[in-house]
Design an enzyme around this catalytic site. Structure first.
Site, PDB file in Angstrom:
ATOM      1  N   ASP A  39       0.792  -1.230  -0.079  1.00 27.72           N
ATOM      2  CA  ASP A  39      -0.171   0.116  -0.042  1.00 27.72           C
ATOM      3  C   ASP A  39       0.892   1.195   0.013  1.00 27.72           C
ATOM      4  O   ASP A  39       0.424   2.216  -0.199  1.00 27.72           O
ATOM      5  CB  ASP A  39      -0.794   0.121   1.008  1.00 27.72           C
TER       6      ASP A  39
HETATM    7  C1  GLC Z   1      -1.477  -3.659   5.446  1.00 31.30           C
HETATM    8  C2  GLC Z   1      -2.669  -3.826   4.391  1.00 31.30           C
HETATM    9  C3  GLC Z   1      -2.415  -4.902   3.391  1.00 31.30           C
HETATM   10  C4  GLC Z   1      -1.175  -4.476   2.869  1.00 31.30           C
HETATM   11  C5  GLC Z   1       0.093  -4.374   3.678  1.00 31.30           C
HETATM   12  C6  GLC Z   1       1.218  -3.869   3.125  1.00 31.30           C
HETATM   13  O1  GLC Z   1      -1.222  -5.026   6.080  1.00 31.30           O
HETATM   14  O2  GLC Z   1      -3.676  -4.252   5.253  1.00 31.30           O
HETATM   15  O3  GLC Z   1      -3.384  -4.586   2.559  1.00 31.30           O
HETATM   16  O4  GLC Z   1      -1.096  -5.328   1.544  1.00 31.30           O
HETATM   17  O5  GLC Z   1      -0.162  -3.376   4.596  1.00 31.30           O
HETATM   18  O6  GLC Z   1       1.200  -2.527   2.689  1.00 31.30           O
HETATM   19  C1  GLC Z   2      -0.507   2.491   5.873  1.00 32.07           C
HETATM   20  C2  GLC Z   2       0.259   1.222   6.386  1.00 32.07           C
HETATM   21  C3  GLC Z   2       0.085   0.171   5.590  1.00 32.07           C
HETATM   22  C4  GLC Z   2      -1.559   0.046   5.478  1.00 32.07           C
HETATM   23  C5  GLC Z   2      -2.110   1.279   5.018  1.00 32.07           C
HETATM   24  C6  GLC Z   2      -3.367   1.082   4.637  1.00 32.07           C
HETATM   25  O1  GLC Z   2      -0.101   2.938   4.832  1.00 32.07           O
HETATM   26  O2  GLC Z   2       1.719   1.473   6.223  1.00 32.07           O
HETATM   27  O3  GLC Z   2       0.686  -0.988   6.211  1.00 32.07           O
HETATM   28  O4  GLC Z   2      -1.792  -1.031   4.737  1.00 32.07           O
HETATM   29  O5  GLC Z   2      -1.671   2.474   5.655  1.00 32.07           O
HETATM   30  O6  GLC Z   2      -4.313   2.232   4.851  1.00 32.07           O
END
Ligand code: GLC
Ligand code: GLC
Length: 811
Positions: free
Chosen positions: A483
């Site tokens: 993300d």
């Molecule tokens: C968080 C989110 C997931 C994403 C991950 C890596 O765990 O829930 O959807 O893939 O972060 O950014």
């Molecule tokens: C932030 C976190 C990531 C998560 C995302 C979702 O970027 O670092 O882990 O998946 O928020 O909103």
């Protein structure tokens, strides 16, 4: 250092000191009513949706950390204390918290008075039981006061925490006998209320927080319990609470039980009132009658135990490694069920108001629970697919109460649609229910625009194919699995969301990770098409997959590992050629491309995994990238916003470690897979709980990486795709038992460290008993099925009701 121990026979973790390195929590409920409870009685509960229907209040990020819960205060001759240790923190001669499957039992003893509180949500009910058992362990009679305490949330947790000009004036309650009813906003548009009841006569009650606690006090020194007398207050506005005051006497050795019930009730609009202003309590009274005695509580707890025993019997391993057994048989599937219930909404790190259900997250969670609750997995798939857009793309998340997509985290995460294919494939492999493909499923919840689920899958597949960049690799969109890799965001303004801001709309930034996923998941889509008689579509899909594989090897290979992506300007991300101070290798494509089989025959796969070992592995797990980004890069987004070693910037992201484990089994290195497994599996970390800090019975999303000052410290426990992926890695690839399209695949790849084990796997109504002798971890196996040797690794599905005995030699 340990702070408790596992009790495997009872499937519990037993915490023996209140002073754990962080609150260690558990979850109650698995249908509609849910609660979080810490080892000190902290936490809260809600009906279906942690944001929109919060029943009790909790204060996140508070001082002290774990503030607010269902508390019981005891006042014996002026000595006031709480058996859960918090919030009064009085010294206890005995403390124990047993977190079990769907229940928690906390016991505290002081001055020879033993008080045990059992918390659970009975199956089929919209209520939490709090049973308090009091025992006089001394030699003289005891006479004391018991006060219950819960603080109501005014339903919408976000509004409750922000809109004080309104909600300091709306609070309303009713008190009848031993039941306190919370009915804020019931006078207008709400048709639901909560209540707190005890099955005994009370000597008093309180419903006004300020009167109960005192304006200048906290939960740890509240007025009423300290004074030993309820004030019989009726809340009007401000903050409604529910507290019962009980007089208790106990002869030496005597024990008494009280059943407290925190319930939630909905009334049909036409039946809301008994008379003007007075709630119709018929449904509440029925619920109360079902839990008026401790015998009823015992029976309900028995049912809950049976429920979990039934679920967990679908996959079990017996081996000489007790840590492995407890992860696979108890705690890992338990965590998977919790992610099924919560997605990423409510934990001690997720506030319940931030994120709903993730499109991507929920599809991955499904991999870990589909064998436990296939019918509910089916419903989940339909819910998720119903939020997909007609062009195949998806909202990134949806709201569990309304089951509609929400725009809080936007859309355009170009990996999202592919996860739907993965989820549906896992479901069909488990159940054989191809009928799901014919279900009519809406786009964006619009009933006038619907298509079959099969059509949804086609659009998912094509969404990648229709959105390729200059190298023939998939466009990343806002981000992919990571993300925080926001390649079109270009944010220079504080407060802009990295997930929803797109200051440039380029069609250049490409993801090698999505390409790997496409190659991994595409063949399943082709198989599905074949089953539906669409052989031309299957052929087309396979051709596209083959083309993508070539594109990865041509443009996504960096010489010793896979590239991660191309940025907006066409520059490489995760390459040996990247400038000093930037990451040269990122984990995701190494795991995922090898899982997909890319470069296995030609050697790139092995090179990539060797690079992971050399550059990313640490004593506490595999970091996401190395070196970490030192500075903020506007062209990369959030990944470079984190200090080195945390989260997506070189943290150990426990979600993608299992991709590398699975990849290692793909190239026949089971020993190394298991070595990685043990580094992050919580049961193996129990002895370093003071470093790890989060619960030793569940995975956390992230462990601080080698570049962080607090290397080894975990954060964000419970709600993470880590649960399901690690379960897949250990149960399906290392222990090696998984349903495939045409039968049960038996292909252990774990090595000599687990020399002998037996897996019992239920699938499609049949039971498979698989006895494995493991002399090596190359993935070579010989199978004897019911006495007859077979070729290959696929055991045909057996008739429901039958038991199949399999002898397996894995070398
Ligand atoms: C968080 C989110 C997931 C994403 C991950 C890596 O765990 O829930 O959807 O893939 O972060 O950014
Ligand atoms: C932030 C976190 C990531 C998560 C995302 C979702 O970027 O670092 O882990 O998946 O928020 O909103």
């Amino acid at each position: 250092m340990r702070f408790g121990h596992f009790d495997d026979a009872r499937r519990e973790y037993v915490i023996t000191t209140p002073k754990t390195p962080y609150p260690w929590i558990n979850y109650l409920g698995s249908e509609q009513f849910f609660g979080l409870v810490s080892h000190q009685g902290g936490g809260y509960c809600f009906y279906r949706d942690a944001r929109l229907r919060r029943l009790t209040r909790y204060r996140y990020n508070n001082v002290p950390t774990d503030s607010g819960g269902r508390y019981f205060y005891i006042n014996e001759g002026g000595d006031t204390w709480t058996p859960t240790f918090m919030p009064m923190k009085k010294e206890l001669s005995f403390f124990e918290c047993r977190h079990g499957l769907g229940y928690t039992q906390i016991t505290g003893t002081r001055n020879g008075l033993r008080a045990e509180v059992l918390y659970f949500v009975p199956i089929g009910q919209t209520a939490e039981v709090h049973q308090v058992t009091l025992k006089n362990e001394g030699s003289t009679p005891k006479r004391f006061k018991l006060f219950s305490f819960v603080e109501f949330c005014l339903w919408n947790a976000h509004d409750d925490a922000t809109n004080f000009q309104r909600n300091f004036s709306t609070g309303e309650v009713e008190v009848v006998g031993s039941t306190i009813y919370h009915k804020t906003e019931y006078r207008e548009r709400r048709d639901h209320f909560a209540f707190y009841h005890v099955n005994a006569q009370v000597s008093g009650f309180d419903t006004d927080r300020e009167s109960f606690i005192g304006l200048y006090n906290g939960f740890g020194d509240p007025d009423v319990p300290s004074a030993g007398e309820s004030k019989n207050t009726v809340a009007s506005g401000w903050s409604p609470i529910a507290s019962h005051g009980l007089d208790v006497t106990l002869a030496p050795g005597e024990e008494k039980k009280f059943v407290f019930l925190l319930g939630y009730v909905e009334n049909p609009r036409a039946e809301k009132w008994e008379k003007p202003g007075i709630i119709n309590k018929t449904r509440a009274e029925q619920l109360i009658a079902a839990f008026s005695s401790s015998e009823q509580v015992t029976a309900a707890l028995g049912k809950l135990r049976e429920h979990w025993e039934g679920l967990l019997s679908n996959y079990a391993v017996e081996s000489g490694d007790e840590k492995l057994n407890r992860m696979v048989n108890i705690w890992n599937p338990y965590q998977c069920m919790v992610t099924f219930n919560m997605s990423r909404s409510a934990s001690y790190f997720e506030s319940g108001i931030g994120r709903g259900m993730g499109f991507r997250d929920s599809n991955q969670d499904l991999l870990g629970f589909v064998h436990l609750v296939p019918e509910r997995a089916r419903e989940r798939i339909i819910d998720i697919a119903s939020t997909q857009f007609a062009d195949g793309s998806a909202y990134h998340q949806y709201q569990p109460l309304t089951k509609r997509g929400n725009n809080d985290v936007g859309s355009g995460f170009n990996d999202d649609p592919l996860w739907l294919i993965l989820g549906v494939s896992a479901y069909i492999k488990e159940t054989g229910d191809y009928g799901i493909l014919d279900e009519q499923v809406p786009f964006d919840n619009d009933p006038n625009n619907a298509a079959t689920l099969l059509e949804h899958l086609k659009r998912s597949f094509d969404h990648v194919g229709h959105n390729l960049g200059p190298h023939g690799l998939p466009l990343i969109g806002r981000a992919d699995w990571n993300d925080c890799l926001n390649l079109n965001c270009f944010s220079e303004t504080p407060d802009e969301s990295f997930q929803t801001t797109g200051n440039r709309t380029g069609r250049t930034a490409e993801s090698v990770f999505i390409a790997g996923m496409f190659v991994h998941i595409g063949p399943d889509y082709a198989k599905i098409c074949e089953y539906k008689g669409q052989s031309a579509e299957a052929t087309r899909a396979r051709a596209e997959v083959a083309k993508m594989e070539r594109a990865v090897l041509e443009h996504g290979w960096d010489g010793e590992w896979f590239l991660r992506a191309y940025d907006f300007f066409g520059n490489k991300i995760g390459s040996k050629d990247c400038p000093e101070g930037d990451s040269k290798i990122l984990i995701e494509p190494q795991g995922y491309c090898v899982m997909a089989g890319i470069g296995v025959a030609t050697g790139e796969a092995k090179l990539a995994l060797d690079s992971v070992k050399e550059r990313l592995d640490t004593r506490y797990g595999i970091v996401l990238n190395n070196p970490p980004y030192r500075d903020y890069h506007v062209e990369l987004g959030e990944i470079s916003s984190y200090p080195p070693g945390y989260k997506e910037n070189a943290g150990i992201f426990c979600h993608n470690n299992p991709w590398v484990m699975i990849a290692e089994t793909v190239i026949g290195r089971g020993e190394r897979a298991f070595e990685y497994y043990k580094k992050i599996a919580p049961a193996y970390l129990e002895d370093i709980s003071e470093i790890h800090r989060t619960e030793p019975y569940v995975y956390s999303q992230m462990i601080a990486g080698k570049d962080a000052p607090r290397h080894g410290e975990a954060k964000n426990s419970w709600l993470t795709g880590t649960g399901s992926w690690n379960f897949v890695a250990i149960s399906q690839y290392m222990l090696g038992v998984r349903p495939e399209w045409d039968g049960l695949c038996v292909k252990p790849c774990i090595g000599k460290e687990v020399p002998e084990f037996t897996v019992t796997r239920k699938c499609r109504g049949a039971t498979y008993r698989i006895h494995v002798k493991s002399t090596g971890g190359t993935g070579q196996v010989k199978l004897v099925v019911d006495g007859k040797p077979i070729e290959g690794v696929i055991v045909p599905f057996a008739k429901p009701g039958s038991t199949v005995h399999i002898e397996c030699e894995a070398s």
